[in-house]
Design a protein around this motif. Structure first.
Motif, PDB file in Angstrom:
ATOM      1  N   PRO A  84       0.812  -1.222   0.000  1.00  0.00           N
ATOM      2  CA  PRO A  84       0.000   0.000   0.000  1.00  0.00           C
ATOM      3  C   PRO A  84       0.845   1.272   0.000  1.00  0.00           C
ATOM      4  N   TRP A  86       0.629   5.245   1.098  1.00  0.00           N
ATOM      5  CA  TRP A  86      -0.064   6.237   1.911  1.00  0.00           C
ATOM      6  C   TRP A  86       0.255   7.633   1.384  1.00  0.00           C
ATOM      7  N   GLN A 109      -7.175  -1.215  -4.605  1.00  0.00           N
ATOM      8  CA  GLN A 109      -7.333  -0.828  -3.198  1.00  0.00           C
ATOM      9  C   GLN A 109      -6.005  -0.822  -2.443  1.00  0.00           C
ATOM     10  N   ARG A 112      -3.925   4.444   0.399  1.00  0.00           N
ATOM     11  CA  ARG A 112      -4.436   4.794   1.721  1.00  0.00           C
ATOM     12  C   ARG A 112      -4.241   6.296   1.908  1.00  0.00           C
TER      13      ARG A 112
END
Length: 290
Positions: A84, A86, A109, A112
């Protein structure tokens, strides 16, 4: 604290400067990258020099979206490895028009969002507080990070890669750290005599550009004056290759360190290689973020 449970954590820079900025943080075996401004293969090589691989990286956190702080090849690597990313919502808006891989990260997905002034947890055992700073990529964030162990065991660090000027609020947010990493970008006289275009010199010297050695040393002094616990390390970030020298950056802050914390280890982050692992021993405190 004597008798307290201790957990190992660490910090390292992988690259620092206009050719690419990336730092590595690890707590309890879980690693993350702060910025990803190196080409993915070179980033992997510098991780290996620390005894780490991409497998150690569980998240990437962006400070801002200037091109020396993110690289398209790394976003591709994040997509392949399902790591992920951020970032702030305004970073997302900016990068949508500049990156082919960002939509793939979004679709899968892997994006973040953090918010300024609110703690978030990019990886287990690591809490981050984004602190918005003045720089001409809006928004740009500094971070206070708390590295957690079992119970109330922790170490703390501050990371300020790019900013044009310090502030009392920033100094207060970065007091009482185990490691402080701050931009020492340029020597003003070298900047003015560099032969660069005047618009670039004016940009660097502005309150939304980059910190000079003198400004950075003043920010460090503001932070230390507000601290009861002194840092074990001061890491000087983002030195200009053309308009600074490591010895000038060190000289600018040494009198301040001698006055407040003579035992601190002063490190100038190298531009083209990793700094080496800086270990942080987590200790019991009562200052956990909510």
């Amino acid at each position: 604290m004597e008798g307290a449970e201790q957990v190992q954590a660490c910090f390292a820079t992988l690259g620092s400067g206009s050719s690419g900025n990336t730092a590595y943080i690890e707590a309890a075996g879980r690693g993350l990258l702060l910025d990803c401004g190196l080409e993915a293969g070179e980033l992997a090589r510098r991780l290996r020099s620390l005894g780490r691989t991409w497998k150690a990286v569980q998240a990437v956190v962006l400070t801002h979206v200037h091109s020396d702080h993110w690289h398209e090849s790394v976003l591709a690597e994040l997509f392949v490895r399902r790591i992920p990313l951020w970032l702030h919502s305004r970073h997302l808006v900016d990068l949508r028009s500049r990156s082919e891989y960002l939509p793939l990260l979004e679709k899968n997905q892997l994006l973040r969002e953090y918010r300024g002034g609110r703690w978030f947890t990019p990886v287990e055992n690591c809490r981050f507080l984004p602190i918005e700073v003045l720089h001409d990529s809006r928004p740009t964030f500094a971070f206070r990070a708390v590295l957690l162990g079992p119970g109330e065991v922790q170490a703390s660090l501050g990371y300020v890669a790019d900013l044009g000027c310090g502030s009392v609020q920033l100094a207060e947010a970065l007091a009482n750290l185990d490691l402080l990493a701050v931009e020492f970008n340029h020597d003003p006289q070298m900047q003015r005599q560099s032969g660069r275009p005047w618009y670039l010199i004016r940009r660097v010297l502005s309150d939304q550009g980059h910190l000079s050695n003198t400004q950075a040393a003043a920010l460090v002094e503001q932070i230390l004056a507000r601290s009861q616990r002194m840092p074990r390390y001061l890491v000087q970030l983002h030195l200009s290759e053309e308009c600074n020298r490591p010895e000038l950056a060190a000289e600018s802050v040494q009198p301040i360190l001698k006055r407040y914390c003579p035992a601190v280890k002063l490190i100038t982050a190298p531009r083209h290689e990793a700094s080496g692992i800086l270990p942080l021993v987590c200790e019991a405190t009562g200052d956990l973020p909510e």
